[in-house]
Design a protein around this motif. Structure first.
Motif, PDB file in Angstrom:
ATOM      1  N   LEU A 174       0.266  -0.796   0.121  1.00  0.00           N
ATOM      2  CA  LEU A 174      -0.224  -0.103  -0.139  1.00  0.00           C
ATOM      3  C   LEU A 174       1.108   0.756   0.517  1.00  0.00           C
ATOM      4  N   LEU A 175       1.807   1.289   0.864  1.00  0.00           N
ATOM      5  CA  LEU A 175       2.637   2.451   1.054  1.00  0.00           C
ATOM      6  C   LEU A 175       3.708   3.188  -0.501  1.00  0.00           C
ATOM      7  N   LYS A 176       3.925   1.640  -1.051  1.00  0.00           N
ATOM      8  CA  LYS A 176       4.791   1.805  -2.464  1.00  0.00           C
ATOM      9  C   LYS A 176       3.727   2.183  -3.121  1.00  0.00           C
ATOM     10  N   GLU A 177       2.780   1.983  -3.441  1.00  0.00           N
ATOM     11  CA  GLU A 177       1.411   2.651  -3.754  1.00  0.00           C
ATOM     12  C   GLU A 177       1.030   3.785  -3.836  1.00  0.00           C
ATOM     13  N   GLN A 178       1.020   4.370  -2.452  1.00  0.00           N
ATOM     14  CA  GLN A 178       0.812   5.716  -2.412  1.00  0.00           C
ATOM     15  C   GLN A 178       1.718   6.464  -1.846  1.00  0.00           C
ATOM     16  N   LEU A 179       2.910   6.374  -2.430  1.00  0.00           N
ATOM     17  CA  LEU A 179       4.258   7.212  -1.860  1.00  0.00           C
ATOM     18  C   LEU A 179       4.513   6.943  -3.628  1.00  0.00           C
ATOM     19  N   SER A 180       4.451   6.037  -4.321  1.00  0.00           N
ATOM     20  CA  SER A 180       5.303   6.474  -5.673  1.00  0.00           C
ATOM     21  C   SER A 180       5.077   7.825  -6.426  1.00  0.00           C
ATOM     22  N   GLN A 181       4.283   8.422  -6.140  1.00  0.00           N
ATOM     23  CA  GLN A 181       3.568   9.488  -6.795  1.00  0.00           C
ATOM     24  C   GLN A 181       4.749  10.995  -6.007  1.00  0.00           C
ATOM     25  N   TYR A 182       5.397  10.248  -5.224  1.00  0.00           N
ATOM     26  CA  TYR A 182       6.614  11.263  -4.088  1.00  0.00           C
ATOM     27  C   TYR A 182       8.172  11.101  -4.538  1.00  0.00           C
ATOM     28  N   THR A 183       8.692  11.716  -4.488  1.00  0.00           N
ATOM     29  CA  THR A 183      10.192  11.889  -4.557  1.00  0.00           C
ATOM     30  C   THR A 183      10.667  11.500  -3.682  1.00  0.00           C
ATOM     31  N   GLY A 184      11.631  10.641  -3.599  1.00  0.00           N
ATOM     32  CA  GLY A 184      12.195  11.438  -1.870  1.00  0.00           C
ATOM     33  C   GLY A 184      12.421  10.585  -0.832  1.00  0.00           C
ATOM     34  N   PHE A 185      10.950   8.811  -1.183  1.00  0.00           N
ATOM     35  CA  PHE A 185      10.528   7.753  -0.375  1.00  0.00           C
ATOM     36  C   PHE A 185      11.494   6.816  -0.747  1.00  0.00           C
ATOM     37  N   THR A 186      11.808   6.369  -1.905  1.00  0.00           N
ATOM     38  CA  THR A 186      12.119   4.849  -2.671  1.00  0.00           C
ATOM     39  C   THR A 186      13.298   4.265  -1.168  1.00  0.00           C
ATOM     40  N   LYS A 187      14.306   5.019  -0.743  1.00  0.00           N
ATOM     41  CA  LYS A 187      15.682   4.424   0.476  1.00  0.00           C
ATOM     42  C   LYS A 187      14.248   3.925   1.052  1.00  0.00           C
ATOM     43  N   ASP A 188      13.557   4.441   2.103  1.00  0.00           N
ATOM     44  CA  ASP A 188      12.821   3.974   3.279  1.00  0.00           C
ATOM     45  C   ASP A 188      12.043   3.291   2.855  1.00  0.00           C
ATOM     46  N   LEU A 189      11.119   3.134   1.593  1.00  0.00           N
ATOM     47  CA  LEU A 189      10.151   2.125   1.330  1.00  0.00           C
ATOM     48  C   LEU A 189      11.102   0.563   1.468  1.00  0.00           C
ATOM     49  N   GLN A 190      12.746   0.772   0.656  1.00  0.00           N
ATOM     50  CA  GLN A 190      13.394  -0.389   0.436  1.00  0.00           C
ATOM     51  C   GLN A 190      13.900  -0.775   1.539  1.00  0.00           C
ATOM     52  N   LYS A 191      13.613   0.164   2.837  1.00  0.00           N
ATOM     53  CA  LYS A 191      14.536  -0.385   4.143  1.00  0.00           C
ATOM     54  C   LYS A 191      12.950  -0.576   4.658  1.00  0.00           C
ATOM     55  N   MET A 192      12.147  -1.231   4.435  1.00  0.00           N
ATOM     56  CA  MET A 192       9.996  -1.912   4.681  1.00  0.00           C
ATOM     57  C   MET A 192      10.430  -2.331   4.922  1.00  0.00           C
ATOM     58  N   ASN A 193      10.836  -2.934   3.180  1.00  0.00           N
ATOM     59  CA  ASN A 193      10.764  -3.877   2.302  1.00  0.00           C
ATOM     60  C   ASN A 193      11.634  -4.692   2.808  1.00  0.00           C
ATOM     61  N   LYS A 194      13.178  -4.785   3.387  1.00  0.00           N
ATOM     62  CA  LYS A 194      14.243  -5.420   3.920  1.00  0.00           C
ATOM     63  C   LYS A 194      13.729  -5.809   5.140  1.00  0.00           C
ATOM     64  N   GLU A 195      13.838  -5.253   6.259  1.00  0.00           N
ATOM     65  CA  GLU A 195      13.053  -5.668   7.415  1.00  0.00           C
ATOM     66  C   GLU A 195      11.752  -7.378   6.765  1.00  0.00           C
ATOM     67  N   ALA A 196      10.885  -6.767   5.935  1.00  0.00           N
ATOM     68  CA  ALA A 196       9.832  -7.383   6.001  1.00  0.00           C
ATOM     69  C   ALA A 196      10.202  -8.435   5.279  1.00  0.00           C
TER      70      ALA A 196
END
Length: 473
Positions: A174-196
């Protein structure tokens, strides 16, 4: 006479059956105490591990979501509040439930533990329900009740962990879909993906370690499985029986209501694609392509349980392994022929290696040089020194490894050499190839052929080629 003969055979069969049953009961009475203790210890340990790892994962997710909320709040405060407020509360609720503050999880418990935990749980329930299989003492009864409670608690933690996995998986999508329109969140989303990803892999690792049966447990299960009543009990209460709705049905005619038959599947395919050789060929081609793609993904990520857990980064295979799980112990032996200075010797070595990568390990070892005389007509054992070793292994292909190392060997006496000429310590630089092979589930054999490129510095001269045979566990 015929009737008397038949009655005699019947009595003899009953007597043999009774004796066999008594023998099984005696074996069952002899082992349950240790078996129950092992089950409780394993279950309690795994429950603690799951709780600690889940709390750590949830804490990290909460911090990451709070960070994302603050960053998004600077851009769109309304969306940040709508997107993160409820989620952070949900993560806190999951964490509190994992600690046991909000009561037990009421969802399905048995499906999350797998066949092994299902078999373990049912064996304990069978022992509790069956009369005469356990010693009639308060201590054994308390141990059985304690083991059952530990297993039930473990089921609860596993069910909660599966719920956490599912929530995190849906949340990161959900966060990947909702934040894809904004810049600067890629690194944070990748951290969450790694943790998961690493959280799911760590749970899988705990389950694999938990399935390792100890001697008393293996013996207990062997005895219990020989009792016909246990097999009937499993048919009624096992996870498989629940999955296929077999409870209440006989073993010869299980209730498979609701499952699709082969003919129904074929009819469904014909309705979608039509009939005839062209349709069959198209189906076969699509199935082959799907199977090939699935096998390719499975080879890259063999530990994944769900396609949604596919990582968007290159995972570190050893990250979920503990320090002790990365250690590998072993031993090897090397022989050297006799000459005018040395008797025939055998280097007996023990070593410990640390696996720093899925393909590589490094370690240290100690060796003892045992003298064995100069031939079959002159066998004489003696101490001929010792050695300190360091080495590194790197997988080349299949079961072949590149092996290199540095060693210091101490040899105090040199027959026939003037004092002060020979070296007390000699250094060796080794490089070569090793072949590893499987002996059983816990033991691996290996053979190494190494070349010592410092051999010409040795006084007296030693053989440049070393052949070592050993094993690791």
């Amino acid at each position: 006479m015929k009737t008397i003969y038949q009655l005699t055979l019947l009595l003899f069969a009953c007597l043999c059956t009774a004796q066999a049953q008594d023998s099984l009961l005696q074996k069952a009475n002899a082992i349950p105490g240790k078996y129950l203790s092992q089950v409780k210890q394993k279950s309690d340990k795994m429950e603690r591990q799951i709780t600690q790892r889940s709390e750590k994962a949830l804490s990290r997710f909460m911090k990451q979501e709070e960070k994302l909320k603050r960053r998004l709040g600077r851009i769109d405060s309304l969306k940040a509040n709508n997107l993160f407020a409820h989620s952070i509360d949900s993560l806190g609720s999951l964490k509190s439930r994992m600690k046991g503050k909000l009561g037990k999880y009421s969802g399905a418990l048995t499906q999350s533990g797998g066949p092994y935990l299902d078999s373990l749980s049912n064996s304990l329930s069978f022992l509790k329900d069956s009369k005469g299989l356990l010693e009639k003492s308060k201590g054994i009864t308390d141990k059985l009740n304690g083991s059952l409670k530990s297993v039930d608690n473990l089921k609860d933690k596993l069910a909660q962990a599966e719920q956490i996995k599912a929530y995190i998986r849906e949340r990161k999508q959900l966060l990947k879909e909702q934040l894809s329109q904004y810049t600067g969140f890629t690194k944070d989303l990748q951290k969450m993906n790694k943790e998961a990803y690493y959280y799911a892999q760590q749970l899988k690792e705990y389950k694999e370690v938990f399935k390792d049966r100890k001697k008393a447990e293996q013996k207990a299960m062997e005895v219990i499985k020989k009792i016909p009543a246990f097999n009937d009990f499993m048919q009624k209460h096992s996870q498989l029986a629940s999955l296929f709705n077999i409870q209440g049905a006989t073993a010869s005619a299980p209730n498979l209501e609701g499952l699709q038959t082969r003919n129904q599947v074929e009819q469904l395919i014909q309705q979608r694609l039509g009939s005839g050789p062209n349709a069959s060929a198209a189906v076969s081609q699509q199935m082959a392509e799907a199977r090939s793609k699935f096998d390719e993904l499975k080879s890259k990520f063999p530990d994944l349980d769900n396609a949604a857990e596919m990582p968007d980064f290159k995972p570190k295979e050893m990250k979920t392994k503990s320090f002790l799980q990365r250690l590998e112990f072993g031993s090897n032996i090397q022989f050297q022929r006799s000459n005018k200075f040395f008797p025939t010797t055998g280097d007996l070595a023990g070593q410990a290696a640390y696996k720093f990568h899925k393909n590589g390990s490094a370690g240290l070892g100690l060796s003892y040089k045992l003298g064995m005389g100069t031939g079959f007509d002159n066998i004489q054992f003696s101490g001929q020194g010792m050695g300190i070793r360091s080495f590194i292994d790197w997988k080349l292909k299949g079961t072949f490894f590149l092996n290199g190392g540095y060693e210091q060997n101490y040899q105090p006496d040199y027959a026939g050499v003037p004092e002060g000429v020979g070296q007390k310590w000699t250094q060796s630089g080794l490089i070569g190839i090793s072949k590893k092979y499987k002996i059983n589930s816990k033991l691996k054999g290996n053979m190494m052929v190494l070349f010592d490129f410092l051999y010409n510095q040795h006084v007296p001269r030693t053989d440049p080629v070393k052949v070592r045979l050993g094993y690791n566990f």
